[in-house]
Scaffold this motif. Structure first.
Motif, short mmCIF file in Angstrom:
data_model
loop_
_atom_site.label_atom_id
_atom_site.label_comp_id
_atom_site.label_asym_id
_atom_site.label_seq_id
_atom_site.Cartn_x
_atom_site.Cartn_y
_atom_site.Cartn_z
N ALA B 187 0.86 -1.12 0.17
CA ALA B 187 0.11 0.01 -0.21
C ALA B 187 0.89 1.19 -0.08
O ALA B 187 2.02 1.17 0.47
CB ALA B 187 -0.86 -0.10 1.36
N ARG B 188 0.17 2.26 -0.44
CA ARG B 188 0.82 3.52 -0.29
C ARG B 188 0.05 4.75 0.36
O ARG B 188 -1.16 4.67 -0.19
CB ARG B 188 1.47 4.10 -1.79
CG ARG B 188 2.77 3.57 -2.04
CD ARG B 188 3.39 4.09 -3.30
NE ARG B 188 4.58 3.56 -3.75
CZ ARG B 188 4.42 2.64 -4.85
NH1 ARG B 188 3.50 2.40 -5.52
NH2 ARG B 188 5.28 1.84 -5.21
N GLU B 189 0.46 5.41 1.24
CA GLU B 189 -0.51 6.39 1.61
C GLU B 189 0.21 7.87 1.49
O GLU B 189 1.45 7.95 1.83
CB GLU B 189 -0.75 6.11 2.97
CG GLU B 189 -1.78 5.35 3.11
CD GLU B 189 -2.14 4.97 4.74
OE1 GLU B 189 -2.40 6.10 5.43
OE2 GLU B 189 -2.45 3.84 5.13
N ARG B 190 -0.56 8.69 0.76
CA ARG B 190 0.13 10.18 0.70
C ARG B 190 -0.44 10.90 1.69
O ARG B 190 -1.96 10.74 1.85
CB ARG B 190 -0.31 10.61 -0.75
CG ARG B 190 0.30 9.65 -1.85
CD ARG B 190 1.79 9.84 -2.12
NE ARG B 190 2.08 8.84 -3.05
CZ ARG B 190 3.41 8.83 -3.47
NH1 ARG B 190 4.33 9.39 -2.70
NH2 ARG B 190 3.87 8.18 -4.58
N ASP B 191 -0.10 11.97 2.22
CA ASP B 191 -0.78 12.92 3.11
C ASP B 191 -1.47 13.75 2.22
O ASP B 191 -1.29 14.31 1.21
CB ASP B 191 0.48 13.90 3.60
CG ASP B 191 1.40 13.09 4.64
OD1 ASP B 191 1.00 11.96 5.17
OD2 ASP B 191 2.41 13.83 4.95
N ARG B 197 2.49 22.24 -2.68
CA ARG B 197 3.63 21.12 -2.59
C ARG B 197 4.82 21.95 -2.34
O ARG B 197 5.23 22.78 -2.93
CB ARG B 197 3.67 20.36 -3.75
CG ARG B 197 4.20 18.86 -3.74
CD ARG B 197 4.48 18.37 -5.05
NE ARG B 197 5.64 17.52 -5.02
CZ ARG B 197 5.55 16.27 -4.72
NH1 ARG B 197 4.32 15.64 -4.75
NH2 ARG B 197 6.58 15.47 -4.45
N GLU B 199 7.97 21.54 -2.43
CA GLU B 199 9.01 21.52 -3.43
C GLU B 199 8.93 22.55 -4.61
O GLU B 199 9.74 22.93 -5.40
CB GLU B 199 9.50 20.18 -3.99
CG GLU B 199 10.27 19.31 -3.04
CD GLU B 199 9.19 18.37 -2.21
OE1 GLU B 199 7.96 18.85 -2.19
OE2 GLU B 199 9.72 17.59 -1.60
N HIS B 245 5.37 14.41 9.82
CA HIS B 245 6.87 14.17 9.58
C HIS B 245 6.87 14.61 8.12
O HIS B 245 8.03 15.21 7.92
CB HIS B 245 7.05 12.92 9.76
CG HIS B 245 7.72 12.37 11.12
ND1 HIS B 245 8.92 12.79 11.48
CD2 HIS B 245 6.96 11.84 11.99
CE1 HIS B 245 9.11 12.26 12.79
NE2 HIS B 245 8.04 11.65 13.11
N SER B 246 5.93 14.40 7.38
CA SER B 246 6.16 15.08 5.99
C SER B 246 6.17 16.47 5.85
O SER B 246 6.86 16.94 4.56
CB SER B 246 4.94 14.42 4.95
OG SER B 246 3.99 15.16 5.59
N GLN B 248 8.65 18.09 7.34
CA GLN B 248 10.24 18.27 7.63
C GLN B 248 11.19 18.80 6.57
O GLN B 248 11.25 18.13 5.52
CB GLN B 248 10.86 17.07 8.30
CG GLN B 248 12.13 17.35 8.83
CD GLN B 248 12.64 15.99 9.28
OE1 GLN B 248 11.96 14.92 9.82
NE2 GLN B 248 13.92 15.95 9.20
N ARG B 254 12.78 16.89 3.52
CA ARG B 254 12.65 17.55 2.10
C ARG B 254 13.67 18.66 1.92
O ARG B 254 14.11 19.39 2.72
CB ARG B 254 11.27 17.77 1.78
CG ARG B 254 10.28 16.96 2.22
CD ARG B 254 8.89 17.40 2.46
NE ARG B 254 8.36 17.63 1.23
CZ ARG B 254 7.01 17.39 0.96
NH1 ARG B 254 6.19 17.06 1.79
NH2 ARG B 254 6.55 17.02 -0.35
#
Lengths: 267, 319
Positions: B187-191, B197, B199, B245-246, B248, B254
């Protein structure tokens, strides 16, 4: 179940940077006398992951392995105090400052000598050179399945389920053991050694091996270590010219900042 | 034919070449002046190949695989085989969760070495060199290679994308290698992200330990709305659970390269600056006049963000 955790001793990464001297001639970082040498924090998290697996699996043997100078015994004693069962230090002049690729070679040889290893854990990178190479290298050299940047590990029988950190979320992967996983800081705080474990640690085995003991010659190490050449090592210069906003209060300073940003066409 | 191409491993986002991939193509053209630039595209379709050519690839090796997302074993076996076949002088990948996995593993398969997390690349006396931060971003090392190919994982802000819709290039099909799959993605989970975004944002507002709690980030979100900015964080608020955490930004998080970066309650430790040091202009808001961030910033306010940020929002709203 036998889990190997690779740990590295590094200068305390939380210490003031002034405690480190960069020798541009020798292209080395020299820690000031008295700067504490510690286990790299990501490696503590890798060991924490191993301890959590042991707790949920009921039993597992955990061996901590390190490549480093004789003083790295202290980092291995810390691993034993956190709850590892045994420790192996590979220490040899030929491995001093050898770089990630050669360290991976030495670690892979040391791990090969251990009994039936099911899982190898490393930190995502060591907090000194920040390379993040050794874990992947050990896996490739031992031909193990590898999952990087883990934030959670769960074992069901011989199936390992790992949550891997992505830039904007995570993915869940499964693999059969044996495997290697590199652990990221998202795993959470590692435990502190208890007094009881620290006392017990003194009686746990800590073996010291030379390069020859693990079947490596100085030439083997050099041929890998010289693939990459450090041309320069330096402290980047900072401009140091910051225009501080003047003003009698925050409102005046904020207005000055808004004006400066508009003047510079930044907004 | 002796080929001294630089090979880029392309990553896609929403079916198109990612901005970092385009930057890498620009970088490869710059580094390999006169030489060939090749890209390898592992994806469901070759739709992005034209984009890769427009951004600098002379040849796109297209390998049709089941999905666009990175799968280590699949990508590695094909990239390894291609590198053995065309013997490039360098393989460049983005320092992303994919590239940081692929680069080191590829280096060991090809009996070479890798420079990770690079913030600079150059040609010095005909040799490729790569500069990377280490010791928590406080030190830089410049690396060259005695083995081939040189492999480097590169952060945003090093190369710059150059698009030319008239460029010509060829697409070479690559047959996927048979590979024994030992890991599988379940599975993949994106926030869920309602904001920009990180970046891609031209303006980033980031908060640190000095915000003293999650409510500080609500204040930053207000500022971000006024500026059309994305919101990020240094590591401490993530580790304390104030923000995901995403968010960061930093050495283990990032990398952002906005035109304008607001560092609010951020001390400016090297490991944070490793993720934002390439921002064009940094604005620092901090109560501590001695904070290291003021050495990186062009504009600064010494003060409490609780007062400064609302005042700044008010000042930005008045024209």
């Amino acid at each position: 179940m036998h889990i190997v955790v690779c740990v590295k001793q590094i200068p305390n990464p939380e210490a003031a940077f002034s405690m480190l001297k960069v020798d541009e001639q020798a292209k080395k970082v020299v820690p000031a006398a008295g700067l504490q040498l510690l286990m790299s924090p990501f490696d503590e998290q890798a060991l924490e992951a191993a301890l959590r697996i042991r707790e949920s699996a009921g039993q597992a043997k955990i061996t901590a392995v390190s490549v480093g100078p004789d003083s790295a015994r202290n980092t291995l004693k810390h691993a034993l105090a956190m709850g590892a069962d045994e420790a192996v230090l590979v220490s040899d002049a030929a491995l001093e400052d050898c770089g990630s690729e050669a360290a991976a070679l030495a670690l892979s040889h040391a791990i090969r000598q251990l009994d039936a290893v099911d899982l190898v854990l490393t930190g995502r990178q060591a907090a000194d050179w920040d390379a993040g190479i050794a874990g992947c290298g050990i896996a490739e050299l031992l031909d193990l399945a590898v999952i990087t940047f883990a934030r959670k590990l769960e074992l069901a029988g011989t199936t390992l389920r790992v949550e891997r950190v992505l830039a904007d979320g995570f993915e869940t992967l499964e693999t059969e053991l044996p495997a290697l996983v590199t652990v990221s800081n998202e795993l959470g705080e590692p435990r502190k050694p208890s007094l009881r474990e620290t006392m017990r640690a003194a009686r746990k085995p800590l073996a010291v091996r030379s390069a020859a003991d693990i079947g490596l010659t100085a030439t083997d190490i050099e041929s890998v270590a010289t693939r990459r050449v450090r041309e320069r090592l330096y402290v980047p210069l900072k401009s140091g010219v910051c225009e501080l906003m003047a003003g009698i209060d925050e409102a005046a300073q904020a207005a000055a900042l808004a004006h400066a940003l508009r003047e510079a066409r930044l907004i | 034919m002796a080929d001294t191409a630089i090979l880029i491993v392309a990553e896609l986002r929403d079916g198109a070449a990612s901005p970092l991939t385009r930057d890498l193509l620009g970088l490869a053209r710059e580094l390999n002046a006169g030489g060939a630039v090749a890209a390898v595209l592992l994806a469901r379709s070759s739709a992005a190949a034209a984009d890769l050519i427009a951004h600098g690839a002379d040849r796109v090796y297209f390998c049709e695989v089941a999905e666009d997302e990175y799968e280590g074993e699949v990508w590695l076996s094909s990239v390894e085989h291609l590198a053995r076949t065309i013997a490039p002088r360098a393989v460049l990948v983005g320092h992303t969760p994919a590239g940081a996995d692929l680069g080191p593993r590829l280096a060991f398969r090809l009996n070479t070495a890798v420079a990770t997390g690079c913030v600079g690349a150059a040609v010095e006396s005909g040799k490729l060199t790569f500069t990377r931060p280490c010791y928590g971003g406080n030190v830089r090392e410049t690396i060259s290679f005695a083995s081939a190919p040189a492999i480097a994982t590169i952060k945003a802000g090093v190369g710059s994308a150059q698009a030319d819709a008239g460029r010509r290039g060829e697409i070479v099909p690559l047959i996927p290698r048979e590979v024994q799959r030992r890991t599988r993605v379940i599975a993949r989970e994106r926030d869920a992200s309602d904001g920009k975004r990180l970046e891609d944002a031209k303006v980033v507002v980031a908060g640190g330990r000095g915000l003293d709690g999650p409510e500080g980030f609500r204040v930053l979100e207000d500022l971000a709305r006024v500026l059309g900015a994305a919101v990020g964080s240094s590591r401490v608020p993530c580790d304390l659970g104030w923000v995901p955490h995403s968010w960061q930004i930093g050495l283990t998080g990032r990398t952002v390269t906005p035109d304008l970066y607001f560092a609010v309650g951020i001390s400016g430790a090297g490991h944070h600056m490793a993720g934002c040091g390439n921002a064009k202009t940094i604005v620092a808001i901090n109560t501590d006049p001695e904070a290291a961030i003021f050495k990186d910033a062009r504009f600064g306010i010494v003060g409490d963000y609780r007062k400064v940020v609302p005042a700044l929002i008010a000042a930005l709203k008045t024209t």
